[in-house]
Design a protein around this motif. Sequence first.
Motif, PDB file in Angstrom:
ATOM      1  N   GLN A  37     -36.206  -3.190   9.002  1.00 45.50           N
ATOM      2  CA  GLN A  37     -36.035  -4.286   9.950  1.00 45.50           C
ATOM      3  C   GLN A  37     -35.042  -3.923  11.055  1.00 45.50           C
ATOM      4  OE1 GLN A  37     -34.634  -7.913   8.210  1.00 45.50           O
ATOM      5  NE2 GLN A  37     -35.459  -9.143   9.851  1.00 45.50           N
ATOM      6  N   VAL A  38     -33.813  -3.676  10.706  1.00 43.05           N
ATOM      7  CA  VAL A  38     -32.768  -3.323  11.662  1.00 43.05           C
ATOM      8  C   VAL A  38     -31.954  -2.193  11.040  1.00 43.05           C
ATOM      9  CG1 VAL A  38     -30.744  -4.145  12.920  1.00 43.05           C
ATOM     10  CG2 VAL A  38     -32.660  -5.693  12.554  1.00 43.05           C
ATOM     11  N   PRO A  39     -31.761  -1.073  11.750  1.00 43.37           N
ATOM     12  CA  PRO A  39     -31.024   0.047  11.156  1.00 43.37           C
ATOM     13  C   PRO A  39     -29.523  -0.214  11.047  1.00 43.37           C
ATOM     14  CG  PRO A  39     -31.662   0.553  13.412  1.00 43.37           C
ATOM     15  CD  PRO A  39     -32.281  -0.771  13.072  1.00 43.37           C
ATOM     16  N   ALA A  93     -33.539  -2.486  -5.021  1.00 46.45           N
ATOM     17  CA  ALA A  93     -33.742  -3.401  -3.898  1.00 46.45           C
ATOM     18  C   ALA A  93     -32.828  -2.975  -2.747  1.00 46.45           C
ATOM     19  CB  ALA A  93     -33.419  -4.828  -4.313  1.00 46.45           C
ATOM     20  N   SER A  94     -33.352  -3.031  -1.532  1.00 45.56           N
ATOM     21  CA  SER A  94     -32.547  -2.732  -0.358  1.00 45.56           C
ATOM     22  C   SER A  94     -31.759  -3.973   0.015  1.00 45.56           C
ATOM     23  CB  SER A  94     -33.451  -2.323   0.807  1.00 45.56           C
ATOM     24  OG  SER A  94     -32.667  -2.091   1.958  1.00 45.56           O
ATOM     25  N   LEU A  95     -30.450  -3.820   0.126  1.00 42.10           N
ATOM     26  CA  LEU A  95     -29.571  -4.933   0.453  1.00 42.10           C
ATOM     27  C   LEU A  95     -28.824  -4.645   1.745  1.00 42.10           C
ATOM     28  CD1 LEU A  95     -27.970  -5.432  -3.075  1.00 42.10           C
ATOM     29  CD2 LEU A  95     -29.891  -6.680  -2.093  1.00 42.10           C
ATOM     30  N   LEU A  96     -28.615  -5.672   2.550  1.00 38.19           N
ATOM     31  CA  LEU A  96     -27.830  -5.533   3.761  1.00 38.19           C
ATOM     32  C   LEU A  96     -26.384  -5.865   3.418  1.00 38.19           C
ATOM     33  CD1 LEU A  96     -28.647  -6.524   7.299  1.00 38.19           C
ATOM     34  CD2 LEU A  96     -26.564  -7.446   6.300  1.00 38.19           C
ATOM     35  N   ARG A  97     -25.478  -5.021   3.866  1.00 34.27           N
ATOM     36  CA  ARG A  97     -24.052  -5.226   3.591  1.00 34.27           C
ATOM     37  C   ARG A  97     -23.316  -5.353   4.926  1.00 34.27           C
ATOM     38  NH1 ARG A  97     -21.493  -0.625   0.217  1.00 34.27           N
ATOM     39  NH2 ARG A  97     -22.065   0.523   2.082  1.00 34.27           N
ATOM     40  N   PHE A  98     -22.447  -6.346   5.003  1.00 35.87           N
ATOM     41  CA  PHE A  98     -21.578  -6.488   6.171  1.00 35.87           C
ATOM     42  C   PHE A  98     -20.366  -5.601   5.941  1.00 35.87           C
ATOM     43  CE2 PHE A  98     -23.710 -10.728   6.212  1.00 35.87           C
ATOM     44  CZ  PHE A  98     -24.389 -10.562   7.407  1.00 35.87           C
ATOM     45  N   LEU A 140     -30.320 -10.682  10.848  1.00 42.37           N
ATOM     46  CA  LEU A 140     -29.565  -9.970   9.825  1.00 42.37           C
ATOM     47  C   LEU A 140     -29.176 -11.011   8.785  1.00 42.37           C
ATOM     48  CD1 LEU A 140     -27.110  -7.976  12.134  1.00 42.37           C
ATOM     49  CD2 LEU A 140     -29.325  -7.235  11.256  1.00 42.37           C
ATOM     50  N   SER A 141     -29.680 -10.877   7.586  1.00 41.02           N
ATOM     51  CA  SER A 141     -29.349 -11.822   6.511  1.00 41.02           C
ATOM     52  C   SER A 141     -28.510 -11.115   5.466  1.00 41.02           C
ATOM     53  CB  SER A 141     -30.624 -12.352   5.838  1.00 41.02           C
ATOM     54  OG  SER A 141     -31.289 -13.223   6.704  1.00 41.02           O
ATOM     55  N   GLY A 142     -27.402 -11.730   5.138  1.00 39.65           N
ATOM     56  CA  GLY A 142     -26.512 -11.129   4.155  1.00 39.65           C
ATOM     57  C   GLY A 142     -25.663 -12.176   3.472  1.00 39.65           C
ATOM     58  N   ARG A 143     -24.936 -11.741   2.489  1.00 37.53           N
ATOM     59  CA  ARG A 143     -24.065 -12.625   1.722  1.00 37.53           C
ATOM     60  C   ARG A 143     -22.609 -12.277   1.957  1.00 37.53           C
ATOM     61  NH1 ARG A 143     -26.760 -12.517  -4.334  1.00 37.53           N
ATOM     62  NH2 ARG A 143     -28.767 -13.411  -3.731  1.00 37.53           N
ATOM     63  N   LEU A 144     -21.796 -13.309   1.978  1.00 35.08           N
ATOM     64  CA  LEU A 144     -20.348 -13.157   1.923  1.00 35.08           C
ATOM     65  C   LEU A 144     -19.904 -13.921   0.686  1.00 35.08           C
ATOM     66  CD1 LEU A 144     -19.246 -13.604   5.640  1.00 35.08           C
ATOM     67  CD2 LEU A 144     -19.347 -11.503   4.321  1.00 35.08           C
ATOM     68  N   GLY A 190     -20.109 -12.834  17.541  1.00 33.99           N
ATOM     69  CA  GLY A 190     -19.173 -11.765  17.242  1.00 33.99           C
ATOM     70  C   GLY A 190     -19.943 -10.478  17.001  1.00 33.99           C
ATOM     71  N   VAL A 191     -19.206  -9.444  16.657  1.00 33.41           N
ATOM     72  CA  VAL A 191     -19.789  -8.139  16.371  1.00 33.41           C
ATOM     73  C   VAL A 191     -19.822  -7.957  14.856  1.00 33.41           C
ATOM     74  CG1 VAL A 191     -19.533  -5.641  16.652  1.00 33.41           C
ATOM     75  CG2 VAL A 191     -18.904  -7.192  18.536  1.00 33.41           C
ATOM     76  N   ALA A 192     -20.956  -7.509  14.352  1.00 33.68           N
ATOM     77  CA  ALA A 192     -21.090  -7.214  12.926  1.00 33.68           C
ATOM     78  C   ALA A 192     -21.525  -5.765  12.761  1.00 33.68           C
ATOM     79  CB  ALA A 192     -22.115  -8.140  12.270  1.00 33.68           C
ATOM     80  N   LYS A 193     -20.842  -5.059  11.866  1.00 35.43           N
ATOM     81  CA  LYS A 193     -21.254  -3.700  11.501  1.00 35.43           C
ATOM     82  C   LYS A 193     -21.958  -3.821  10.162  1.00 35.43           C
ATOM     83  CE  LYS A 193     -19.728   0.952  10.536  1.00 35.43           C
ATOM     84  NZ  LYS A 193     -18.619   1.840  10.246  1.00 35.43           N
ATOM     85  N   ILE A 194     -23.184  -3.301  10.100  1.00 32.61           N
ATOM     86  CA  ILE A 194     -23.975  -3.426   8.871  1.00 32.61           C
ATOM     87  C   ILE A 194     -24.402  -2.064   8.346  1.00 32.61           C
ATOM     88  CG2 ILE A 194     -24.861  -5.704   9.520  1.00 32.61           C
ATOM     89  CD1 ILE A 194     -27.616  -4.105   9.940  1.00 32.61           C
ATOM     90  N   SER A 195     -24.707  -2.048   7.058  1.00 36.63           N
ATOM     91  CA  SER A 195     -25.340  -0.891   6.438  1.00 36.63           C
ATOM     92  C   SER A 195     -26.258  -1.425   5.351  1.00 36.63           C
ATOM     93  CB  SER A 195     -24.303   0.072   5.856  1.00 36.63           C
ATOM     94  OG  SER A 195     -23.563  -0.554   4.834  1.00 36.63           O
TER      95      SER A 195
END
Length: 142
Positions: A18-20, A114-119, A59-63, A102-107
Motif C-alpha cells: 500500500q505505502v512503503p 501478518a504485515s503490520l504498520l508501525r509508527f 496509513l492505519s496503525g495502533r498506538l 503532522g509528520v509520521a515515520k512508518i515501517s
Amino acid sequence: MKRQISGLHAADHCSADQVPDGMYLVRVRRVTFRRQAQKPYYTLALSVVQPLRFVNQTLSGRLYCTPKALWKLNWFLRDFGYDAESLGRDEVDEKQLLGLTGVAKISHIVFNRASLLRFDGFAPAERWVELSPANLDNPQVA
C-alpha cells in the motif's frame, strides 16, 4: 469521547504494497479507542497529504495505551498539535484529533505472518519541508 491516557505503542494491519516505509505528511482521518485484554489502544487512520504520489492513501496503525508505551502517545499528541490543556489533564478526546496534521515515520514489520504498520516517529507539520524524502539528501535544507 474523552479518555484517560495510560500508555501507547504502535502497530496495526497494513498491506505491505500500500505505502512503503518512510516519512509522510499526514492528516488524522479517524481515531477509535479499543480495549483489548491488558492492552488498550487507539487505532489511527491517517490520510497522506505528501508526497503527492501517495496523496489520500491511508496509513492505519495502533498506538497502545499501556504505561510502558505512554511516551509514544504523548509524542504523537504533542507533535500533531493536540490541545495542550487537555494533554495536561491526561485526557484524549478523539473528536479533537480529527483533522490534525503532522509528520509520521512508518515501517512495516511481519508478526505471526501478518504485515503490520508501525509508527516509528512523529514531527510537527511545519518540519515537513526539512524532513520530506525529497530533501533528505539536499545539503541546502537545514
